[in-house]
Every structure is written in C-alpha cells, then in structure tokens.
Design a protein around this motif. Structure first.
Motif, PDB file in Angstrom:
ATOM      1  N   ASN A  30       0.849  -1.310  -0.031  1.00 47.17           N
ATOM      2  CA  ASN A  30      -0.084   0.373   0.270  1.00 47.17           C
ATOM      3  C   ASN A  30       1.175   1.334  -0.449  1.00 47.17           C
ATOM      4  O   ASN A  30       2.276   1.122  -0.583  1.00 47.17           O
ATOM      5  N   ALA A  31       0.571   2.684   0.573  1.00 42.62           N
ATOM      6  CA  ALA A  31       1.379   3.843   0.463  1.00 42.62           C
ATOM      7  C   ALA A  31       2.806   3.162   0.920  1.00 42.62           C
ATOM      8  O   ALA A  31       3.884   3.337   0.399  1.00 42.62           O
ATOM      9  N   THR A  32       2.504   1.893   1.882  1.00 41.91           N
ATOM     10  CA  THR A  32       3.910   0.927   2.837  1.00 41.91           C
ATOM     11  C   THR A  32       3.906  -0.030   2.466  1.00 41.91           C
ATOM     12  O   THR A  32       2.213  -0.147   2.606  1.00 41.91           O
ATOM     13  N   MET A  33       4.654  -0.814   2.742  1.00 40.86           N
ATOM     14  CA  MET A  33       4.957  -1.816   2.762  1.00 40.86           C
ATOM     15  C   MET A  33       4.670  -2.970   3.804  1.00 40.86           C
ATOM     16  O   MET A  33       4.701  -2.743   5.107  1.00 40.86           O
ATOM     17  N   LYS A  34       3.882  -4.244   3.661  1.00 40.82           N
ATOM     18  CA  LYS A  34       4.022  -4.951   5.392  1.00 40.82           C
ATOM     19  C   LYS A  34       3.833  -6.296   4.328  1.00 40.82           C
ATOM     20  O   LYS A  34       3.688  -6.708   3.399  1.00 40.82           O
ATOM     21  N   LEU A  35       4.264  -7.233   5.358  1.00 45.60           N
ATOM     22  CA  LEU A  35       4.123  -8.248   4.931  1.00 45.60           C
ATOM     23  C   LEU A  35       2.922  -9.501   4.792  1.00 45.60           C
ATOM     24  O   LEU A  35       3.192  -9.426   6.333  1.00 45.60           O
ATOM     25  N   ARG A  36       2.547  -9.754   3.662  1.00 45.16           N
ATOM     26  CA  ARG A  36       1.288 -10.004   4.072  1.00 45.16           C
ATOM     27  C   ARG A  36       1.262 -11.252   4.934  1.00 45.16           C
ATOM     28  O   ARG A  36       0.000 -11.255   5.213  1.00 45.16           O
ATOM     29  N   ASP A  37       2.155 -11.884   4.863  1.00 45.77           N
ATOM     30  CA  ASP A  37       1.657 -13.367   6.180  1.00 45.77           C
ATOM     31  C   ASP A  37       1.977 -13.427   7.308  1.00 45.77           C
ATOM     32  O   ASP A  37       2.353 -14.388   7.757  1.00 45.77           O
ATOM     33  N   GLY A  38       2.754 -11.952   7.668  1.00 44.70           N
ATOM     34  CA  GLY A  38       2.928 -11.783   9.278  1.00 44.70           C
ATOM     35  C   GLY A  38       4.944 -12.539   8.847  1.00 44.70           C
ATOM     36  O   GLY A  38       4.831 -13.163   7.695  1.00 44.70           O
ATOM     37  N   VAL A  39       5.223 -12.556  10.564  1.00 47.26           N
ATOM     38  CA  VAL A  39       6.939 -13.299  10.623  1.00 47.26           C
ATOM     39  C   VAL A  39       6.867 -14.073  10.705  1.00 47.26           C
ATOM     40  O   VAL A  39       7.603 -13.761  12.713  1.00 47.26           O
ATOM     41  N   PHE A  40       6.708 -15.576  10.761  1.00 47.88           N
ATOM     42  CA  PHE A  40       6.673 -16.427  12.170  1.00 47.88           C
ATOM     43  C   PHE A  40       7.888 -16.811  12.528  1.00 47.88           C
ATOM     44  O   PHE A  40       8.569 -17.549  11.858  1.00 47.88           O
ATOM     45  N   VAL A  41       7.675 -16.968  13.653  1.00 43.35           N
ATOM     46  CA  VAL A  41       9.296 -16.637  14.269  1.00 43.35           C
ATOM     47  C   VAL A  41       9.495 -17.862  15.653  1.00 43.35           C
ATOM     48  O   VAL A  41       8.178 -17.118  16.627  1.00 43.35           O
ATOM     49  N   SER A  42      10.489 -18.683  16.021  1.00 39.44           N
ATOM     50  CA  SER A  42      10.247 -18.803  17.371  1.00 39.44           C
ATOM     51  C   SER A  42      11.882 -17.968  17.645  1.00 39.44           C
ATOM     52  O   SER A  42      12.735 -18.292  17.582  1.00 39.44           O
ATOM     53  N   CYS A  43      11.539 -17.379  19.182  1.00 42.60           N
ATOM     54  CA  CYS A  43      13.518 -16.757  19.304  1.00 42.60           C
ATOM     55  C   CYS A  43      13.002 -17.056  21.379  1.00 42.60           C
ATOM     56  O   CYS A  43      12.100 -17.180  22.164  1.00 42.60           O
ATOM     57  N   SER A  44      14.454 -17.012  22.110  1.00 45.51           N
ATOM     58  CA  SER A  44      14.573 -16.767  23.400  1.00 45.51           C
ATOM     59  C   SER A  44      16.324 -16.640  23.488  1.00 45.51           C
ATOM     60  O   SER A  44      16.750 -16.331  22.645  1.00 45.51           O
TER      61      SER A  44
END
Ligand code: HEM
Length: 506
Positions: free
Chosen positions: A492-506
């Motif tokens: 759109n006016a700015t971009m976005k990752l359409r499916d989200g950003v799925f990660v795991s972290c610790s």
C-alpha cells in the motif's frame, strides 16, 4: 422540430470540437516529441481499455505478488521503462534510476504528487506528506530542524518500549509467533511516545479505546482506506465509507486531546515537561514554534504516518531474513557482543548513535533490509506540464521519452533495488556482505532523493539499528517458520509482509 434539430447540431458541433481539441493536442505532443528527440516507450500488450491487464494486476495484488509481477515484466520485456493501459488510463512504469532521479530530483518542478492531497486530506490535512507548493515548503521549514542529530539520538525512551516488546515475546515461551504484529505495536508505542510524550501502550494492552476501536486498529484501517482513495485518482471522493469516518474520528479525537493539553501549558510548564521526559518531545518543540491547533494537529499525524509503518516494515523484514539466515545472525551477534556485550553484560548507556556507527556489519544488514524490502516500494508522480524522461524510448530503451501533461509515472523502488544491473545475479538474495564493496550504491533509494527526501532517514536508521541490536542481545536463539519465499507483500502506501513473520526465539 426546429428545437430538436438545433439540439442535434449542438451535440455534433460539440463532439467535433472535442475531437478537434484532442487531435490538436496529439499533434502538438507529436511535434514536441520529435523536436525533443524522443521515441516511444515499449507498450505492454493490452485489450480495450486494458481491462485484462487490470484484472491480472488485481489478481496478483490479492496474492501479495504484484511487486514481483511488475519486476518480472521489466525482465521479460528486457527494459526498465514500460507503458501500459489500465482501465483506460495510460501509465508509465519505470525502475530506471535515471528516470526516477529525473522525476523526484532533477525535474522536480515538472511533476506533482497528483491527487494525494485530496485523497489523504481526511487524515493528513495540510501536512507535509499531503501537500506541495508553498504549504509543503512551510511545513518542511518547520519540521526539518526537528530531525537534527540531537533530537534523534535519544534512545532512553525507546528502551522502555523494547522492554515491553521483549516481555510480550517471552509470553510465547520459545514457541512460534508473529513478530511483525508485535513490531507494529512497538513502533506505534514508540512513535506516540516521541510525538505526544505519551504512548498509546498497545504492547501493554493499555491502548486508547474510542468508539469501539483501539487507536492501533483505527490507525491501521485508515491507512488502507486512504491508499485505496489515492489509487482511485480523480474519483477518490467516491470512497468514503462509514468505517473510514469512524476510524478517523478515533484518531482525530486522540490527537486533538494532546494538542489541547499542550496549548494550555505555559512556556515554563513546557520546559518543565521536556526536562522531566528526559528526552525530546515533538509536540512540545512544535508548540514553541506555532500555537495554531490545526497546524500542530496536521504535523503530528503526518509524522506518525510517515514514520511508524515504514520503520516497522524494515524491522520486520530484517527479523524475517535474520531468522532465515542463521550464519548472518551469528555474524551480527558476534559484532554486537564485541562492541556492547550480551544482554547480561551490556551497559545500555554505551549504545548511542556514534557507537552504533562503528558496527559495520549492523549497517550492512540494515542496508540490505532497506534494499530488498523498501518500506515505500512504489510511488507515483503526475506531470504538471509537457516534459521528457531521459531514458526508456526507442527499440533499445536508450532514447528520451515524451511525457504529456497529466501523464502518471509509477516508480518501482522494489524493482530498482533488486536490479541485476546494480546488484548482479544474486540481486534477489539477502547478502549483507555485498555492502563491503559498495561505495556509492547506484540503484538504492529507499528514502527517495531530491527535495521530498525522507526527513526521518537518520531517525529511522537509528531506531531500527537499536531495535535489531537489542533483539540480538535479548534473543540469541532465533528460528524461522516461513514457508513461502520470497514472502508475499501487501504494497500500500507502505509495505507489510502479507502473511506476518512467524519465528520462535529465546
Ligand atoms: C525505514 C523507514 C523509512 C523509510 C524507508 C522512509 C521513506 C520515505 C520516503 C520514500 C519518503 C518520500 C515519500 C514521497 O514523497 O512520496 C518519505 C518521506 C518522509 N518521511 Fe520517511 N521513511 C522512513 C521513516 C521515517 C521516519 C521514522 C520519519 C519521522 C519520524 C519519517 C518522516 C518523513 C517525512 C516527514 C517525509 C516527508 C518529506 C517531504 O515530503 O518533504 N520517515 N519517507
């Protein structure tokens, strides 16, 4: 009878006159095109009114693949500039650096921002992002001094929101989650804090609620609406749904309350507030310059729109790539720990704009994120008069192109920054090391260039670098759950990752 007869004559005469004006205009354009040594741009095949092309574009857009499709068109047609008809409208698409520089810089006065002002006005009023000419110049004069080095180098207030962000991530206990969602909240909280001296608290669930919407929901929705209005060009006004108006109400009520509060303060109360905040507060600095509530209101919302989603897009894309590329993450962590230690041994006061600049690899990682995922992936301008573009015409695309008054020129920064001409065969890959040998990047313009260049460039780089640096310290273990690559993008006016950003972290 006579009356009917004369009515027919008037219609025929008017049609003939319109046809004549059209022909004269076309002939004049042809004459200028020849005079200025221009040649035709390669045209994408199309049916009547370009209906099939539009259908195809919308199908790709629904899939989050329209930026990629556009890039493939440039590759398939072996050119950097194309003409295409979409729903009867003739558009020029370019990813040529020469043409882009001409539009946004060297021939700045030849182009306007089209219907952006009208389409965005319900949210942005007469602010910097939505105006041009004298109003834009005044806004720029007021805002430019707000982005000097001292203002943007305060990282203490940002740390509060980073801590809230980390706490939310820890709730997932090392399980898979969408980090983009939390990054959007982080940048919203940080920007409302910076602008209003009060965060909306979307990370801590304290978010301001009005009319059934949180501020976050309203702000996210409104951006989609105004971008769609922008796409409708001269028909922007037909798109004004109730939901849009309700969301606007939430945002304006919120902003208004802060402007009112600030305007009620005396100068010494404002100085006192600034001292207590321990940093820089946008609204108080602006009140020192102007006490016009409408101007203050517009400035605040323009900076919010310009800065929040753009920075979030960069940080989310970086986390996506770092999770996919463990060797890059390892190298980055090593550099961060070498300069600042790990989370347990870090003196937060030692992290500042100067010490971060010493981290070359961090800079390369951020540049690579900006290159592959430009937060403003595409942009357009409209010709204010008959003019030319320096390249894209003729069989080999090397000749000048005639641009008729009113012509819309789309610029794809996504395609430019993935161009093999500048980045070689691995242009599509995330490789921060490439920046070791790039001194003057030819095809790199994530913050635009010329008079409308991003005012918040250093601010954004500092904020994103700090958040990524702290992320390395707080979450040394990072794993990707991405299934599709390259990721789908909502542009759109700015971009976005359409499916989200799925990660795991610790
Ligand atoms: C990664 C983050 C960012 C990127 C990639 C970015 C990119 C851009 C681009 C491409 C434009 C030009 C838009 C146009 O005229 O069509 C722009 C304008 C602008 N940006 Fe940024 N931006 C970022 C972050 C920020 C931040 C954090 C702020 C402020 C806090 C900011 C403030 C502005 C302003 C005020 C303008 C309007 C300048 C003008 O029209 O004269 N930006 N930005």
């Amino acid at each position: 009878m006579i009356y009917q007869y004369s009515e027919k004559v008037i219609i025929i005469l008017a049609s003939a006159l319109l046809a004549l004006i059209f022909c004269v205009k076309k002939l004049h354009s042809l004459y200028l095109s020849n005079k200025w040594n221009c040649q035709e741009v390669l045209r994408i095949k199309h049916d009547y009114f370009g209906i099939q092309n539009a259908k195809k574009l919308f199908a790709y857009r629904n899939e989050g693949r329209d930026l990629q499709m556009q890039r493939n068109l440039f590759i398939d047609y072996n050119t950097e500039t194309l003409r295409q008809t979409l729903l009867g409208k003739d558009l020029i698409y370019t990813c040529s650096i020469e043409n882009i520089k001409a539009v946004v810089n060297h021939q700045f006065e030849d182009f306007s921002i089209g219907y952006r002002h009208e389409a965005f006005k319900p949210l942005l009023g007469d602010g910097i992002f939505a105006t041009e000419g004298p109003k834009w110049k005044i806004a720029k004069t007021v805002l430019r001094p707000q982005f000097t080095r001292d203002q943007i180098s305060d990282l203490h207030n940002l740390e509060i929101h980073v801590k809230n962000f980390a706490a939310r991530i820890r709730e997932f206990k090392g399980e898979k989650f969408d980090v983009q969602d939390l990054v959007l909240k982080l940048t919203l909280d940080a920007s409302t804090d910076f602008l209003f001296n009060e965060s909306v608290g979307s990370l801590t669930s304290q978010d301001y609620v009005s009319g059934g919407y949180t501020f976050e929901e309203a702000f996210n929705k409104v951006q989609k609406y105004i971008f769609a209005r922008g796409l409708l060009q001269s028909l922007y006004w037909i798109y004004n749904p109730k939901d849009f108006r309700e969301c606007l109400d939430v945002i304006h009520t919120f902003t208004h309350s802060f402007v009112e509060k600030a305007l009620k303060m005396t100068s010494s109360e404002i100085e006192d507030k600034i001292a207590k905040s321990g940093g820089y507060v946008f609204i108080y600095e602006l009140v020192k310059i102007t006490r016009d509530p409408k101007i203050l209101h517009d400035h605040l919302l323009n900076i919010m729109l310009a800065g929040r989603n753009t920075t979030s897009a960069l940080i989310s894309s970086l986390i996506l790539e770092l999770a996919r590329n463990p060797q890059v993450y390892e190298k980055l962590k090593n550099e961060v720990y070498l300069h600042f230690g790990d989370n347990e041994n870090c003196d937060l006061d030692s992290i500042n704009i100067d010490t971060m600049k010493k981290c070359n690899y961090l800079r390369h990682v951020v540049n690579e994120g900006l290159r592959l995922y430009p937060s403003v992936p595409q942009n357009y301008r409209c010709a204010k008069k008959n003019t030319t573009l320096p390249t894209g015409g003729g069989a080999d695309g090397s000749k000048k192109v005639f641009i008729e008054k009113g012509q819309v020129v789309f610029m794809s920064f996504y395609s430019l920054q993935r161009s093999e001409r500048f980045y070689g065969k691995d242009a599509n890959e995330f490789n921060p090391d490439r920046w070791e040998s790039i001194k003057n990047p030819g095809g790199f313009m994530p913050f635009l260039s010329g008079p409308r260049i991003c005012l918040g460039q250093q601010f954004a780089i500092t904020e994103a670098s700090y958040i990524i640096l702290r992320f390395c310290q707080l979450f040394p273990n990072l794993k990707s759950f991405e299934t599709e690559y390259p990721p789908r993008i909502s542009a759109n006016a700015t971009m976005k990752l359409r499916d989200g950003v799925f990660v795991s972290c610790s």
